[in-house]
Enzyme design. Structure first.
Site, short mmCIF file in Angstrom:
data_model
loop_
_atom_site.label_atom_id
_atom_site.label_comp_id
_atom_site.label_asym_id
_atom_site.label_seq_id
_atom_site.Cartn_x
_atom_site.Cartn_y
_atom_site.Cartn_z
N GLU A 143 3.25 1.33 -10.32
CA GLU A 143 1.83 1.60 -10.57
C GLU A 143 1.53 2.14 -11.97
O GLU A 143 0.83 3.13 -12.14
CB GLU A 143 1.30 2.58 -9.51
CG GLU A 143 1.48 2.05 -8.09
CD GLU A 143 1.12 3.06 -7.00
OE1 GLU A 143 0.64 4.16 -7.32
OE2 GLU A 143 1.33 2.74 -5.82
N ASN A 184 6.55 -2.64 -9.65
CA ASN A 184 5.81 -2.68 -8.38
C ASN A 184 4.40 -2.13 -8.57
O ASN A 184 4.20 -1.13 -9.26
CB ASN A 184 6.58 -1.78 -7.39
CG ASN A 184 6.13 -1.91 -5.96
OD1 ASN A 184 6.02 -3.02 -5.43
ND2 ASN A 184 5.86 -0.78 -5.30
N HIS A 220 -1.28 -3.48 0.31
CA HIS A 220 -1.99 -2.63 1.28
C HIS A 220 -3.34 -3.31 1.51
O HIS A 220 -4.08 -3.56 0.57
CB HIS A 220 -2.16 -1.21 0.73
CG HIS A 220 -0.85 -0.51 0.57
ND1 HIS A 220 -0.11 -0.08 1.65
CD2 HIS A 220 -0.13 -0.19 -0.53
CE1 HIS A 220 1.01 0.48 1.23
NE2 HIS A 220 1.03 0.42 -0.10
N GLU A 250 4.92 -3.62 0.36
CA GLU A 250 4.38 -2.48 1.13
C GLU A 250 3.22 -2.90 2.02
O GLU A 250 2.21 -2.20 2.11
CB GLU A 250 3.88 -1.38 0.17
CG GLU A 250 4.89 -0.89 -0.83
CD GLU A 250 4.40 0.28 -1.69
OE1 GLU A 250 3.38 0.91 -1.35
OE2 GLU A 250 5.06 0.55 -2.71
N ASP A 252 0.54 -3.36 4.77
CA ASP A 252 -0.04 -2.87 6.02
C ASP A 252 -1.49 -3.33 6.02
O ASP A 252 -2.03 -3.72 4.98
CB ASP A 252 0.09 -1.34 6.19
CG ASP A 252 -0.30 -0.52 4.98
OD1 ASP A 252 -1.09 -1.02 4.14
OD2 ASP A 252 0.16 0.63 4.87
O1 9MR Z 1 3.46 6.33 2.38
C1 9MR Z 1 3.69 7.29 1.36
C2 9MR Z 1 3.15 8.64 1.79
O2 9MR Z 1 3.85 9.10 2.93
C3 9MR Z 1 3.28 9.63 0.66
O3 9MR Z 1 2.64 10.85 1.00
C4 9MR Z 1 2.64 9.08 -0.64
C5 9MR Z 1 2.87 10.00 -1.83
O4 9MR Z 1 4.23 10.06 -2.17
O5 9MR Z 1 3.19 7.82 -0.94
C6 9MR Z 1 3.02 6.85 0.08
O6 9MR Z 1 3.60 5.62 -0.34
C7 9MR Z 1 3.01 5.01 -1.48
C8 9MR Z 1 4.12 4.30 -2.23
O7 9MR Z 1 5.13 5.19 -2.55
C9 9MR Z 1 3.58 3.61 -3.47
N1 9MR Z 1 2.51 2.72 -3.15
C10 9MR Z 1 1.42 3.27 -2.35
C11 9MR Z 1 1.99 3.92 -1.08
C12 9MR Z 1 0.88 4.44 -0.20
O8 9MR Z 1 0.19 5.45 -0.86
#
Ligand code: 9MR
Length: 336
Positions: A143, A184, A220, A250, A252
């Site tokens: 990101e 990513n 997402h 990722e 969902d």
């Molecule tokens: O699903 C993850 C959540 O449990 C955490 O609190 C959050 C912060 O670390 O990150 C979420 O995962 C993210 C991923 O690492 C990067 N892309 C977006 C995902 C959803 O926010």
């Protein structure tokens, strides 16, 4: 007896996403969250029965794996990696460089460019080196772009400058030359200023010999936002033309914010999952499809939106949902 147990085993194996995907060397995965991984046997069983690829949802993030400047914590990721390898699954490492989930020792202190460069290099090489030979692919940088195609403000950009991205790839490659290295991001699947900027960066890296192997598309999604699948195909194709892999990393699909009956929403969700997988299966450079979680109740989404949801393939009673069936069917029909 042996014959019958063999038949029974093949029957069980047949009914799983990983079985039907593995026949064609395709990777179907899910992210793993530490609490259910440690505490919930049924959750672990679904992981090993259904998936041949795991991503560690949180426990390799900077704040988790490198909580103090001079100490690392590999305990939970080690357990998950061992579990994966014992069960013949590959692992995606997530993530080495990100603006979020940073430890306080990084966030609340000002470092010089030289200091931060050394911190980042050591972090990457320590973590990638620890898992050398065990992690199939790393999300090296996550990101780094804004939706308008400019680089996101973060401590790395502010202190090291834009070169932090290519440096991260070089350092990761030095620490494990066999791991695949991915950039990513989200909202980068279609054709838009962000996806164009990412494509230009990756193309430039390839031209300069910076070791980048693939781009991850988080995906997402929500049933209330439609996707332009033609544009996704077009985007994946331009990466194929420059020899770069793509993966859905990722996925969902939120079902909240809709007034349709619940069953209908689950059908719309299934349709979105299967169309996205279809794009991946029809793109020869798309090598993996990963969902962000397994069982609805452990998804990050309710905590994030403040609304209950059911974004994944298994419901709270661990029953497979229409989305699961749609992916299974898609794999059966379209892998080759
Ligand atoms: O699903 C993850 C959540 O449990 C955490 O609190 C959050 C912060 O670390 O990150 C979420 O995962 C993210 C991923 O690492 C990067 N892309 C977006 C995902 C959803 O926010």
């Amino acid at each position: 007896m042996f014959f019958f147990s063999f038949l029974y085993k093949s029957f069980l194996e047949k009914n799983s996403l990983r079985k039907v995907a593995s026949e064609d060397g395709f990777l179907v995965g899910a992210s793993v969250s530490s609490i259910p991984f440690l505490e919930d046997e049924k959750y672990r069983k679904i992981l090993k029965d259904e998936f041949n690829l795991l991503t560690i949802e949180n426990d390799m993030k900077f704040a988790k794996i490198h909580p103090q400047r001079d100490s690392y914590n590999f305990v939970i990721p080690d357990l998950i990696v061992e579990f994966a390898l014992e069960n013949d699954m590959k692992v995606r490492g997530h993530t080495l460089v990100w603006h979020a989930t940073l430890p306080d020792w990084l966030t609340y202190k000002n470092y010089s460019k030289e200091e931060l460069t050394i911190i980042l290099k050591n972090h990457i090489q320590e973590v990638v080196g620890h898992y050398r030979g065990k992690i199939y692919a790393w999300d090296v940088v996550n990101e780094a772009y804004n939706d308008d195609g400019t680089l996101r403000e973060n401590i790395w950009l502010k202190t090291i400058g834009p070169a932090y991205i290519e440096l991260a790839f070089k350092w990761a490659h030095e620490a494990d030359p066999n791991a695949l290295l991915f950039y990513n991001d989200y909202s980068n699947e279609g054709i838009n200023p962000k996806s164009n900027a990412i494509f230009e960066m990756v193309k430039n890296f390839k031209n300069k010999g910076i070791p980048v192997n693939g781009v991850g598309f988080q995906m997402h999604s929500s049933i209330t936002y439609s996707k332009n699948y033609e544009k996704i195909i077009e985007n994946f194709k331009r990466y194929r033309n420059i020899g770069v892999d793509v993966q859905i990393t990722e996925m969902d699909v939120k079902v909240q914010h809709s007034h349709a009956p619940y069953d209908r929403r689950l059908e719309q969700q299934a349709d979105m999952y299967s169309k996205t997988l279809n794009v991946c299966l029809l793109s020869s450079n798309c090598s993996a499809f990963v969902t962000w979680g397994v069982v609805d109740k452990y998804s990050w989404i309710p905590g994030f939106t403040g609304q209950k949801d059911a974004p994944l393939l298994f419901d709270n009673q661990y029953r497979s949902k229409p989305s699961y069936d749609a992916l299974y069917k898609e794999l059966e029909e379209n892998s080759n």
